[in-house]
Motif scaffolding. Structure first.
Motif, PDB file in Angstrom:
ATOM      1  N   MET A 170       0.910  -1.130  -0.039  1.00  0.00           N
ATOM      2  CA  MET A 170       0.076   0.081   0.059  1.00  0.00           C
ATOM      3  C   MET A 170       0.694   1.181   0.003  1.00  0.00           C
ATOM      4  SD  MET A 170      -0.930   2.662   2.189  1.00  0.00           S
ATOM      5  CE  MET A 170      -1.456   2.082   3.904  1.00  0.00           C
ATOM      6  N   PHE A 171       0.373   2.162  -0.627  1.00  0.00           N
ATOM      7  CA  PHE A 171       0.937   3.701  -0.624  1.00  0.00           C
ATOM      8  C   PHE A 171       0.037   4.700  -0.441  1.00  0.00           C
ATOM      9  CE2 PHE A 171       3.434   7.318  -2.243  1.00  0.00           C
ATOM     10  CZ  PHE A 171       4.675   7.103  -1.760  1.00  0.00           C
ATOM     11  N   GLN A 172       0.319   5.507   0.181  1.00  0.00           N
ATOM     12  CA  GLN A 172      -0.824   6.583   0.551  1.00  0.00           C
ATOM     13  C   GLN A 172      -0.023   8.017   0.334  1.00  0.00           C
ATOM     14  OE1 GLN A 172      -2.725   6.488   4.325  1.00  0.00           O
ATOM     15  NE2 GLN A 172      -3.266   8.521   4.472  1.00  0.00           N
ATOM     16  N   ILE A 173      -0.841   9.077  -0.428  1.00  0.00           N
ATOM     17  CA  ILE A 173      -0.409  10.261  -0.509  1.00  0.00           C
ATOM     18  C   ILE A 173      -1.585  11.106  -0.053  1.00  0.00           C
ATOM     19  CG2 ILE A 173       0.445  12.359  -2.112  1.00  0.00           C
ATOM     20  CD1 ILE A 173       1.280   9.836  -4.066  1.00  0.00           C
ATOM     21  N   SER A 174      -1.301  11.975   1.089  1.00  0.00           N
ATOM     22  CA  SER A 174      -2.347  12.759   1.642  1.00  0.00           C
ATOM     23  C   SER A 174      -3.442  11.836   2.093  1.00  0.00           C
ATOM     24  CB  SER A 174      -3.114  13.586   0.681  1.00  0.00           C
ATOM     25  OG  SER A 174      -4.044  14.675   1.304  1.00  0.00           O
ATOM     26  N   ASP A 175      -4.481  11.876   2.081  1.00  0.00           N
ATOM     27  CA  ASP A 175      -5.509  10.910   2.415  1.00  0.00           C
ATOM     28  C   ASP A 175      -5.969   9.823   1.341  1.00  0.00           C
ATOM     29  OD1 ASP A 175      -7.013  12.885   0.731  1.00  0.00           O
ATOM     30  OD2 ASP A 175      -8.659  12.640   2.108  1.00  0.00           O
ATOM     31  N   LYS A 176      -5.077   9.769   0.219  1.00  0.00           N
ATOM     32  CA  LYS A 176      -5.584   8.817  -0.676  1.00  0.00           C
ATOM     33  C   LYS A 176      -4.601   7.532  -0.697  1.00  0.00           C
ATOM     34  CE  LYS A 176      -8.362  12.125  -2.549  1.00  0.00           C
ATOM     35  NZ  LYS A 176      -7.740  13.389  -1.797  1.00  0.00           N
ATOM     36  N   VAL A 177      -5.260   6.299  -0.528  1.00  0.00           N
ATOM     37  CA  VAL A 177      -4.579   5.431  -0.665  1.00  0.00           C
ATOM     38  C   VAL A 177      -4.379   4.696  -1.908  1.00  0.00           C
ATOM     39  CG1 VAL A 177      -4.738   3.033   0.630  1.00  0.00           C
ATOM     40  CG2 VAL A 177      -5.539   4.979   1.789  1.00  0.00           C
ATOM     41  N   ILE A 178      -3.335   4.089  -2.307  1.00  0.00           N
ATOM     42  CA  ILE A 178      -3.037   3.546  -3.713  1.00  0.00           C
ATOM     43  C   ILE A 178      -2.858   2.148  -3.355  1.00  0.00           C
ATOM     44  CG2 ILE A 178      -1.746   3.642  -5.772  1.00  0.00           C
ATOM     45  CD1 ILE A 178      -0.903   6.528  -4.882  1.00  0.00           C
ATOM     46  N   THR A 179      -3.449   1.160  -3.947  1.00  0.00           N
ATOM     47  CA  THR A 179      -3.120  -0.142  -4.331  1.00  0.00           C
ATOM     48  C   THR A 179      -3.655  -0.773  -5.626  1.00  0.00           C
ATOM     49  OG1 THR A 179      -5.566  -0.669  -3.717  1.00  0.00           O
ATOM     50  CG2 THR A 179      -4.038  -0.398  -1.783  1.00  0.00           C
ATOM     51  N   HIS A 180      -3.433  -1.940  -5.891  1.00  0.00           N
ATOM     52  CA  HIS A 180      -3.487  -2.476  -7.109  1.00  0.00           C
ATOM     53  C   HIS A 180      -2.936  -1.896  -8.374  1.00  0.00           C
ATOM     54  CE1 HIS A 180      -6.983  -4.000  -4.376  1.00  0.00           C
ATOM     55  NE2 HIS A 180      -6.971  -5.244  -5.322  1.00  0.00           N
ATOM     56  N   TRP A 181      -1.773  -1.304  -8.099  1.00  0.00           N
ATOM     57  CA  TRP A 181      -1.191  -0.588  -9.171  1.00  0.00           C
ATOM     58  C   TRP A 181      -0.545  -1.769 -10.115  1.00  0.00           C
ATOM     59  CZ3 TRP A 181       0.768   0.383  -3.985  1.00  0.00           C
ATOM     60  CH2 TRP A 181       1.743  -0.498  -3.501  1.00  0.00           C
ATOM     61  N   LYS A 182       0.061  -1.050 -11.290  1.00  0.00           N
ATOM     62  CA  LYS A 182       0.744  -1.935 -12.183  1.00  0.00           C
ATOM     63  C   LYS A 182       2.153  -1.444 -11.983  1.00  0.00           C
ATOM     64  CE  LYS A 182      -3.166  -2.877 -15.487  1.00  0.00           C
ATOM     65  NZ  LYS A 182      -4.217  -2.164 -14.569  1.00  0.00           N
ATOM     66  N   SER A 183       3.212  -2.509 -12.622  1.00  0.00           N
ATOM     67  CA  SER A 183       4.262  -1.955 -12.578  1.00  0.00           C
ATOM     68  C   SER A 183       4.573  -0.851 -13.531  1.00  0.00           C
ATOM     69  CB  SER A 183       5.455  -3.234 -13.243  1.00  0.00           C
ATOM     70  OG  SER A 183       6.545  -2.870 -13.370  1.00  0.00           O
ATOM     71  N   GLY A 184       5.108   0.256 -13.050  1.00  0.00           N
ATOM     72  CA  GLY A 184       5.260   1.379 -13.956  1.00  0.00           C
ATOM     73  C   GLY A 184       4.425   2.449 -13.708  1.00  0.00           C
ATOM     74  N   ASP A 185       3.409   2.496 -12.998  1.00  0.00           N
ATOM     75  CA  ASP A 185       2.503   3.443 -12.550  1.00  0.00           C
ATOM     76  C   ASP A 185       3.322   4.211 -11.861  1.00  0.00           C
ATOM     77  OD1 ASP A 185       0.405   2.081 -13.796  1.00  0.00           O
ATOM     78  OD2 ASP A 185      -0.700   1.628 -11.886  1.00  0.00           O
ATOM     79  N   ALA A 186       2.829   5.720 -12.147  1.00  0.00           N
ATOM     80  CA  ALA A 186       3.691   6.690 -11.545  1.00  0.00           C
ATOM     81  C   ALA A 186       2.870   7.933 -10.940  1.00  0.00           C
ATOM     82  CB  ALA A 186       4.598   7.380 -12.543  1.00  0.00           C
ATOM     83  N   TYR A 187       3.052   8.492  -9.829  1.00  0.00           N
ATOM     84  CA  TYR A 187       2.402   9.596  -9.257  1.00  0.00           C
ATOM     85  C   TYR A 187       3.429  10.678  -8.681  1.00  0.00           C
ATOM     86  CZ  TYR A 187      -1.567   6.170  -8.737  1.00  0.00           C
ATOM     87  OH  TYR A 187      -2.482   5.263  -9.110  1.00  0.00           O
ATOM     88  N   GLN A 188       3.022  12.045  -8.677  1.00  0.00           N
ATOM     89  CA  GLN A 188       3.579  12.974  -8.124  1.00  0.00           C
ATOM     90  C   GLN A 188       3.180  13.263  -6.660  1.00  0.00           C
ATOM     91  OE1 GLN A 188       3.782  16.673 -10.438  1.00  0.00           O
ATOM     92  NE2 GLN A 188       4.107  17.789  -8.496  1.00  0.00           N
ATOM     93  N   ILE A 189       4.451  13.372  -5.843  1.00  0.00           N
ATOM     94  CA  ILE A 189       4.331  13.693  -4.434  1.00  0.00           C
ATOM     95  C   ILE A 189       4.561  15.216  -4.232  1.00  0.00           C
ATOM     96  CG2 ILE A 189       4.914  13.014  -2.113  1.00  0.00           C
ATOM     97  CD1 ILE A 189       5.913  10.386  -2.963  1.00  0.00           C
TER      98      ILE A 189
END
Length: 216
Positions: A170-189
């Motif tokens: 699991m990864f969380q940015i602010s109050d948004k929880v990220i799961t079920h990603w694919k290899s290579g998915d990208a997010y800005q922090i």
């Protein structure tokens, strides 16, 4: 833990000091970036063949942190974080590992993210089951040591999944929880926005943290 320690934990409520640090934070919208092309096995191979270049890291105060950064680390230590639950292998700081990781990442991926390679710091993070980064904010302390103040003002922080999502990751940015990603998915922090990443699954989790300047 014995009963007196448990009672003290509740009586002292040390977590309230940490909550107060982030209490004024408003929720941020999640900014997903274009996915990049990743060969997960290449990064596994790199981590094994270059094991001597891995920094053995965990939640602790560090000499390159700002005073505010070390204060936040100390609060996290007080509430229970340490080597036993926040250990990671951190590639990118020793020797030529930053340049090697940029080469492994590939020129095409820099183009996809519109990053200037010469401005980039790469961090390959390997989290093991039962470990993770506690809630924190970044202050670009490592980046500031290496690049000019002008570049620091322009730099962005990007999180990329190297390993495919697995149970317990699991990864969380602010109050948004990220799961079920694919290899290579990208997010800005965004700078100053709290985030965390944990592995309470069954297999290692590989992620890439990139700091660099995005061109127009």
């Amino acid at each position: 833990m014995n009963k007196s320690d448990y009672e003290a934990y509740w009586n002292e409520k040390l977590w309230e000091s940490v909550e107060n640090l982030y209490g004024s934070q408003k929720p941020n919208e999640l900014k997903q970036l274009p996915p990049v092309k990743i060969n997960y096995s290449d990064f596994i191979d790199y981590s094994i063949s270059h094991f001597e270049l891995a920094q053995h890291d965990w939640e602790q105060q560090k000499d390159y942190y700002s005073n505010a950064g070390n204060k936040k680390a100390m609060f996290n230590i007080d509430i229970g974080y340490g080597k036993h639950n926040s250990f990671v292998l951190n590639y990118g700081k020793k020797g030529e590992s930053n340049e090697q990781l940029k080469y492994l990442f590939g020129a095409r991926n820099f183009e996809i993210l519109r990053l200037l390679p010469e401005t980039v710091l790469m961090r390959l993070i390997v989290k093991f089951p039962g470990h993770g980064f506690p809630y924190h904010t970044d202050d670009a302390s490592s980046y500031q040591k290496r690049f000019s103040a002008n570049l620091v003002k322009k730099a962005k922080r990007i999180w990329i999944s190297i390993s495919p999502w697995a149970d317990g990751h699991m990864f969380q940015i602010s109050d948004k929880v990220i799961t079920h990603w694919k290899s290579g998915d990208a997010y800005q922090i965004p700078w100053g926005v709290p985030h965390l990443g944990v592995n309470y699954g069954l297999k290692p989790q590989f992620t890439l943290n990139i700091t660099g300047v995005v061109y127009d």
